[in-house]
Motif scaffolding. Structure first.
Motif, PDB file in Angstrom:
ATOM      1  N   VAL A 166      -5.792   4.863   3.731  1.00 25.42           N
ATOM      2  CA  VAL A 166      -5.385   6.209   3.327  1.00 25.42           C
ATOM      3  C   VAL A 166      -5.890   7.257   4.304  1.00 25.42           C
ATOM      4  O   VAL A 166      -5.143   8.138   4.738  1.00 25.42           O
ATOM      5  CB  VAL A 166      -5.884   6.519   1.899  1.00 25.42           C
ATOM      6  CG1 VAL A 166      -5.705   8.007   1.569  1.00 25.42           C
ATOM      7  CG2 VAL A 166      -5.129   5.666   0.890  1.00 25.42           C
ATOM      8  N   ALA A 210      -6.748   2.486  -2.762  1.00 27.67           N
ATOM      9  CA  ALA A 210      -5.884   3.418  -2.035  1.00 27.67           C
ATOM     10  C   ALA A 210      -5.339   4.495  -2.966  1.00 27.67           C
ATOM     11  O   ALA A 210      -5.283   5.681  -2.600  1.00 27.67           O
ATOM     12  CB  ALA A 210      -4.743   2.660  -1.370  1.00 27.67           C
ATOM     13  N   GLY A 229      -8.423  -0.183   1.277  1.00 28.05           N
ATOM     14  CA  GLY A 229      -7.584   0.864   0.709  1.00 28.05           C
ATOM     15  C   GLY A 229      -7.994   2.247   1.165  1.00 28.05           C
ATOM     16  O   GLY A 229      -7.154   3.075   1.521  1.00 28.05           O
ATOM     17  N   LEU A 253       0.836  -1.202   0.000  1.00 29.98           N
ATOM     18  CA  LEU A 253       0.000   0.000   0.000  1.00 29.98           C
ATOM     19  C   LEU A 253       0.872   1.253   0.000  1.00 29.98           C
ATOM     20  O   LEU A 253       0.610   2.208  -0.738  1.00 29.98           O
ATOM     21  CB  LEU A 253      -0.915  -0.001   1.222  1.00 29.98           C
ATOM     22  CG  LEU A 253      -2.143  -0.908   1.133  1.00 29.98           C
ATOM     23  CD1 LEU A 253      -2.745  -1.129   2.524  1.00 29.98           C
ATOM     24  CD2 LEU A 253      -3.188  -0.315   0.189  1.00 29.98           C
TER      25      LEU A 253
END
Length: 212
Positions: free
Chosen positions: A128, A192, A124, A13
């Protein structure tokens, strides 16, 4: 033939969103705000954009149900909606309001609503927003206090988490053990990147609107 072992999800990620993250954090609106060239009104405008985003994200996370692909990272202490409403009310009383919602926020909310029930994509978005709030968000809080003399109306950036670094480490560890298929994993990574791109677009829209 050797089998390639994929990187832990937390690392994937971070790495896959690096470019999108940099575009967002170097946008003119946010760099001016953090550099003391903006104003408290700019902060209020940013908080106002954040409210519908977090409402949509937190509703989507509630709707996903007890799914083991995301449950380990869900934590009500991360929820920001109530804090955002309180901050906006504080600033309203102080004479600082901003009612407009920029187009990027509408797209962001639509994206999050489309993820309702989709645990993989929500991973995701969750990563974030909340890991960002516990990291870069703390820098924003420090800078706006320093430059604009604000001590209140910043509860959005304040968490009932005693040791944020330990919490973030545990969060990343939880990410790495989520039971995801290859398709789930890719969906989380793609979501993300979209989240960072949408965040960047919010900054661009605020800049285009002349918000300082």
């Amino acid at each position: 033939m050797e089998t390639t072992i994929p990187a832990p999800l937390s690392a994937a990620l971070h790495d896959s969103t690096m470019d999108a993250h940099e575009r967002a954090e170097t946008a003119t609106f946010i760099t001016r705000l953090m550099g003391g060239e903006g104003s408290p009104d700019g902060l209020v405008a940013l908080l106002r954009q954040s409210l519908p985003v977090y409402e949509a994200l937190e509703n989507a996370c509630r709707e996903v149900g007890p799914d083991p692909r995301i449950t380990p990272i869900l934590d009500s202490r991360l929820d920001r909606t109530a804090a955002l409403r309180a901050d906006l009310e504080f600033h309203r009383v102080e004479g600082r309001t901003f009612e407009a919602i920029v187009p990027a926020v509408e797209d962001y909310v639509a994206e999050l609503r489309s993820c309702a029930g989709n645990a993989a994509a929500l991973i995701g978005h969750h990563y974030v927003r909340y890991l960002g709030d516990l990291s870069g968000g703390q820098i924003i809080k420090t800078m706006v206090r320093r430059h604009y003399g604000l001590e209140d109306g910043l509860s959005f950036y304040e968490f009932e988490i005693e040791k944020p670094k330990v919490y973030k480490d545990n969060y990343r560890s939880a990410l790495n053990t989520l039971p995801l298929s290859d398709e789930d994993r890719q969906e989380a990574l793609d979501a993300a990147t979209r989240a960072f791109d949408l965040n960047h677009r919010i900054f661009l829209d605020l800049e285009a609107a002349g918000v300082k």
